[in-house]
Design a protein around this motif. Structure first.
Motif, mmCIF file in Angstrom:
data_model
loop_
_atom_site.group_PDB
_atom_site.id
_atom_site.type_symbol
_atom_site.label_atom_id
_atom_site.label_comp_id
_atom_site.label_asym_id
_atom_site.label_seq_id
_atom_site.Cartn_x
_atom_site.Cartn_y
_atom_site.Cartn_z
ATOM 1 N N ILE A 1 0.844 -1.304 -0.053
ATOM 2 C CA ILE A 1 0.004 -0.050 -0.161
ATOM 3 C C ILE A 1 0.851 1.043 -0.016
ATOM 4 O O ILE A 1 0.570 2.208 -0.650
ATOM 5 C CB ILE A 1 -0.848 -0.017 1.186
ATOM 6 C CG1 ILE A 1 -1.905 -1.221 1.228
ATOM 7 C CG2 ILE A 1 -1.671 1.502 1.290
ATOM 8 C CD1 ILE A 1 -2.872 -1.353 2.327
ATOM 9 N N GLY A 2 1.922 1.155 0.845
ATOM 10 C CA GLY A 2 2.770 2.456 0.867
ATOM 11 C C GLY A 2 3.281 2.476 -0.706
ATOM 12 O O GLY A 2 3.727 3.947 -0.897
ATOM 13 N N ALA A 3 3.688 1.618 -1.221
ATOM 14 C CA ALA A 3 4.263 1.758 -3.011
ATOM 15 C C ALA A 3 3.009 2.010 -3.837
ATOM 16 O O ALA A 3 3.548 2.418 -4.956
ATOM 17 C CB ALA A 3 4.821 0.454 -3.047
ATOM 18 N N GLY A 4 1.802 2.035 -3.379
ATOM 19 C CA GLY A 4 0.883 2.453 -4.389
ATOM 20 C C GLY A 4 -0.162 1.500 -4.678
ATOM 21 O O GLY A 4 -1.073 1.701 -5.371
ATOM 22 N N MET A 5 -0.288 0.256 -4.113
ATOM 23 C CA MET A 5 -1.011 -0.812 -4.379
ATOM 24 C C MET A 5 -2.565 -0.247 -3.929
ATOM 25 O O MET A 5 -2.549 0.254 -2.894
ATOM 26 C CB MET A 5 -0.810 -2.162 -3.966
ATOM 27 C CG MET A 5 -1.795 -3.236 -4.249
ATOM 28 S SD MET A 5 -1.147 -4.746 -4.026
ATOM 29 C CE MET A 5 -0.150 -5.111 -5.391
ATOM 30 N N THR A 6 -3.420 -0.683 -4.767
ATOM 31 C CA THR A 6 -4.981 0.153 -4.374
ATOM 32 C C THR A 6 -5.851 -1.032 -4.157
ATOM 33 O O THR A 6 -6.927 -0.438 -3.553
ATOM 34 C CB THR A 6 -5.427 0.936 -5.688
ATOM 35 O OG1 THR A 6 -5.194 0.326 -6.574
ATOM 36 C CG2 THR A 6 -4.691 2.153 -5.737
ATOM 37 N N SER A 7 -5.652 -2.262 -4.122
ATOM 38 C CA SER A 7 -6.590 -3.371 -3.852
ATOM 39 C C SER A 7 -5.895 -4.760 -3.527
ATOM 40 O O SER A 7 -4.633 -4.846 -4.080
ATOM 41 C CB SER A 7 -7.745 -3.635 -4.672
ATOM 42 O OG SER A 7 -7.308 -4.177 -5.849
ATOM 43 N N ALA A 8 -6.386 -5.487 -3.102
ATOM 44 C CA ALA A 8 -5.680 -6.840 -2.855
ATOM 45 C C ALA A 8 -6.977 -8.006 -2.666
ATOM 46 O O ALA A 8 -7.951 -7.553 -1.746
ATOM 47 C CB ALA A 8 -4.841 -6.767 -1.800
ATOM 48 N N ILE A 9 -6.692 -9.019 -3.012
ATOM 49 C CA ILE A 9 -7.653 -10.473 -2.898
ATOM 50 C C ILE A 9 -7.022 -11.127 -1.661
ATOM 51 O O ILE A 9 -5.770 -11.518 -1.784
ATOM 52 C CB ILE A 9 -7.802 -11.254 -3.991
ATOM 53 C CG1 ILE A 9 -8.196 -10.329 -5.176
ATOM 54 C CG2 ILE A 9 -8.559 -12.295 -3.652
ATOM 55 C CD1 ILE A 9 -8.420 -11.092 -6.312
ATOM 56 N N THR A 10 -7.616 -11.043 -0.427
ATOM 57 C CA THR A 10 -6.868 -11.516 0.853
ATOM 58 C C THR A 10 -7.991 -11.807 1.760
ATOM 59 O O THR A 10 -9.001 -11.867 1.501
ATOM 60 C CB THR A 10 -5.980 -10.392 1.590
ATOM 61 O OG1 THR A 10 -5.320 -11.097 2.427
ATOM 62 C CG2 THR A 10 -6.698 -9.077 1.754
#
Length: 299
Positions: free
Chosen positions: A238-247
């Motif tokens: 998220i800090g790197a810029g990811m905006t969603s995840a399947i988790t």
């Protein structure tokens, strides 16, 4: 800034650069869950019902729905699962299959704008999935591998993603409706797997202007205390810029890491979601005193 909008009949979710991170619940997936696979194959969807409701209650803003069971009628199972989950929850869905006919069956019964999971850079897959995405006005997960497989070089994976984005545009699918999966590899097998993804997220965001997602639990495959690794990975991604995840929203560490990252990125105004989630309720005596104070102030 790029906003990817998906919806159910009554709720809209936006995946975007300057928005809270979107947690997509992973549990409605029979892969690696033998009991769930057997039940779904035999027409028992009670565990699907439980998983749908519990994930939304735990904070999932979307749900991934997969019915990939060997020797089963996957299109029929996926369509049934999509209809069932939509009858129980109001969150948008990610319709997940490697079989195009199953994706089509799920989309035919879906109400709203779905996220299709997924398309790759393979020519046959592009020419079969992208017209389906365009026909239904859906968004799509673009997985950054092609006929050559999954490259360990993140810059090669970036070029595959660029190819998919460009081909999607050829089919009238806007960039904001392509959510790229940079492919998370197990950190236990590839020591640079985390750094590869963080590097790639930056390029995808800065150069292609696309949102990103991933199957977050892949990072910890084969390791003990997987939730701990997954939570740290998600916070860093998220800090790197990811905006969603399947988790998995049922893992407290994962949910906490995501909410904390939203706070630290300035995506939780006034820390309101964090406070609402974690502030301890007043003790019984304090509640009584509060009621008495209110009574006196209005008496």
């Amino acid at each position: 800034m790029t906003d990817t909008v998906v919806s159910s009949p009554t709720k809209e979710v936006v995946i975007g650069f300057d928005r809270p991170f979107v947690l997509i619940g992973e549990r409605i997936n029979p892969t690696g869950r033998k009991l769930l696979a057997e039940e779904m194959k035999n027409g028992d969807f009670s565990r699907v019902e439980t998983d749908a409701v519990s994930q939304v209650q735990a904070g999932a803003q979307m749900l991934d729905v997969n019915a990939g069971i060997p020797l089963a009628d996957e299109p029929a199972l996926l369509a049934r699962a999509v209809q069932l989950v939509q009858s129980l929850t109001d969150v948008p869905l990610s319709i997940d299959s490697s079989i195009v006919e199953a994706l089509e069956a799920g989309l035919d019964v879906y109400q709203g704008k779905a996220l299709i999971n997924s398309v790759t850079g393979e020519e046959e897959r592009l020419e079969r999935v992208l017209p389906l995405v365009a026909k239904h006005g859906a968004a799509v997960v673009a997985i950054s591998n092609d006929e050559t497989g999954i490259s360990e070089d993140p810059d090669v994976r970036f070029e595959v993603a660029r190819k998919i984005v460009n081909r999607a545009a050829d089919h009238g699918i806007p960039t904001e409706d392509v959510v790229v999966d940079p492919l998370v590899m197990p950190i236990g097998a590839i020591a640079s797997a985390g750094r590869q993804v963080f590097h790639l997220i930056g390029r995808l965001r800065g150069e292609l202007g696309v949102n990103t997602t991933c199957g977050a639990s892949n990072i910890s495959f084969g390791l003990p205390n997987r939730a701990g690794i997954n939570a740290a990975y998600l916070a860093m991604a998220i800090g790197a810029g990811m905006t969603s995840a399947i988790t998995n929203p049922l893992e407290a560490e994962i949910r906490q890491a995501i909410l904390a990252a939203d706070v630290l990125n300035g995506h939780d105004p006034n820390c309101s979601t964090w406070i609402r989630t974690y502030r301890e309720p007043p003790a019984a005596g304090e509640r009584g005193r509060a009621r008495e104070n209110r009574r006196r102030s209005t008496g």
